[in-house]
Write a protein that holds these residues in place. Structure first.
Motif, PDB file in Angstrom:
ATOM      1  N   ALA A   1       0.847  -1.192   0.000  1.00  0.00           N
ATOM      2  CA  ALA A   1       0.000   0.000   0.000  1.00  0.00           C
ATOM      3  C   ALA A   1       0.880   1.237   0.000  1.00  0.00           C
ATOM      4  N   GLU A   2       0.281   2.375  -0.340  1.00  0.00           N
ATOM      5  CA  GLU A   2       1.046   3.623  -0.350  1.00  0.00           C
ATOM      6  C   GLU A   2       1.175   4.218   1.045  1.00  0.00           C
ATOM      7  N   TYR A   3       0.205   3.937   1.918  1.00  0.00           N
ATOM      8  CA  TYR A   3       0.188   4.451   3.291  1.00  0.00           C
ATOM      9  C   TYR A   3       0.217   5.982   3.340  1.00  0.00           C
TER      10      TYR A   3
ATOM     11  N   TYR B   1      -2.783   7.794   3.314  1.00  0.00           N
ATOM     12  CA  TYR B   1      -3.932   8.145   4.154  1.00  0.00           C
ATOM     13  C   TYR B   1      -4.420   6.969   4.991  1.00  0.00           C
ATOM     14  N   VAL B   2      -4.023   5.758   4.644  1.00  0.00           N
ATOM     15  CA  VAL B   2      -4.422   4.558   5.383  1.00  0.00           C
ATOM     16  C   VAL B   2      -3.178   3.952   6.017  1.00  0.00           C
ATOM     17  N   SER B   3      -3.261   3.604   7.293  1.00  0.00           N
ATOM     18  CA  SER B   3      -2.094   3.063   7.996  1.00  0.00           C
ATOM     19  C   SER B   3      -2.093   1.538   7.944  1.00  0.00           C
ATOM     20  N   ALA B   4      -0.910   0.969   8.180  1.00  0.00           N
ATOM     21  CA  ALA B   4      -0.779  -0.489   8.241  1.00  0.00           C
ATOM     22  C   ALA B   4      -1.620  -1.051   9.390  1.00  0.00           C
ATOM     23  N   GLU B   5      -1.704  -0.302  10.478  1.00  0.00           N
ATOM     24  CA  GLU B   5      -2.477  -0.748  11.631  1.00  0.00           C
ATOM     25  C   GLU B   5      -3.966  -0.843  11.296  1.00  0.00           C
ATOM     26  N   GLN B   6      -4.470   0.128  10.533  1.00  0.00           N
ATOM     27  CA  GLN B   6      -5.878   0.086  10.134  1.00  0.00           C
ATOM     28  C   GLN B   6      -6.169  -1.130   9.263  1.00  0.00           C
ATOM     29  N   ILE B   7      -5.263  -1.403   8.346  1.00  0.00           N
ATOM     30  CA  ILE B   7      -5.454  -2.540   7.441  1.00  0.00           C
ATOM     31  C   ILE B   7      -5.454  -3.847   8.218  1.00  0.00           C
TER      32      ILE B   7
ATOM     33  N   GLU C   1      -5.303   3.426  -2.530  1.00  0.00           N
ATOM     34  CA  GLU C   1      -5.964   4.511  -1.817  1.00  0.00           C
ATOM     35  C   GLU C   1      -6.622   5.496  -2.785  1.00  0.00           C
TER      36      GLU C   1
END
Length: 248
Positions: free
Chosen positions: A45-47, A49-55, A104
């Protein structure tokens, strides 16, 4: 002979049973979670706006099903429920790995008061969108979103090299266009021949800009053969050809 045939049939029956029970168990999900667990989660992922923790948090409850029973559609749906996620590719790799590619949303502009336009031309809503900097503001009827985006793109090309920057494009319910520049100047284009009117103005803008009139407060291009400029300093006036009858 008969005894030998019976023994062979019995052996085949036992073999098929031994094979069939695990297969049935896998298909029903009874053995999958414990015998073939998912031990590795690989995410690309590009990370931005979305974090690894959220995923990982969104996917974790799905992994209990195990390798065979894991439903990839459920995984995709869980991730698509996260803000900023536009698309998800998911696949299983034997013997214990789930591979994810998360795409994203890439914001292109604001739409109205609360929504954003992606670079794919779709609307989406996320918390904290008002904190994003540097996005142009576009507005108009929702069913004309594509027209407004296309007009904004063409305006960017027209303004290239002019020293002026477009920050807002608005299309009224009556079909009239209005621009706002980075300087705060409003530009009224009207409903007809908007791009031709804009081109006519930009052709003479270098001469206007070379004067000492400062920044225009507003520019009205809704004239057949000219335009009107109102300067921020009311005492300063620049020559601008205007017709007696403004167009639409």
């Amino acid at each position: 002979m008969k005894g030998g045939v019976l023994l062979k049939l019995l052996a085949w029956g036992i073999a098929l049973t031994l094979i069939g029970l695990p297969v049935a168990g896998v298909l029903t999900g009874r053995f999958a979670a414990h015998s073939w667990p998912i031990r590795q989660l690989q995410v690309s992922a590009e990370y931005a706006y979305v974090s690894a923790e959220q995923i990982r948090a969104a996917v974790a409850p799905k992994l209990d099903a195990g390798f065979f029973a894991l439903d990839l559609d459920d995984v995709r749906a869980a991730l698509l429920g996260l803000p900023w996620v536009a698309r998800v590719d998911a696949r299983k790799r034997w013997p214990d790995t789930l591979e994810l590619t998360v795409y994203e949303q890439l914001p292109y502009a604001r739409w109205g008061e609360k929504q954003l336009i992606s670079r794919a031309g779709t609307l989406f809503t996320v918390a904290g969108a008002d904190q994003l900097q540097g996005l142009p503001q576009l507005s108009g009827p929702d069913d004309q979103l594509a027209d407004v985006v296309a007009f904004h793109t063409r305006c960017l090309r027209q303004f290239s090299g002019s020293g002026l920057a477009v920050t807002e494009v608005a299309l009224s319910s009556r079909g009239a266009w209005r621009l706002t520049l980075a300087s705060g100047t409003t530009v009224e284009l009207g409903r007809e021949a908007a791009e031709q009117r804009l081109g006519r103005f930009l052709d003479v803008w270098p001469r206007l800009a070379s004067g000492s009139n400062g920044v225009p407060a507003s520019i009205d291009l809704r004239y057949e053969n000219g335009f009107a400029v109102r300067w921020a300093d009311a005492a300063a006036r620049a020559p601008a050809a205007t017709s007696m009858q403004p167009g639409a």
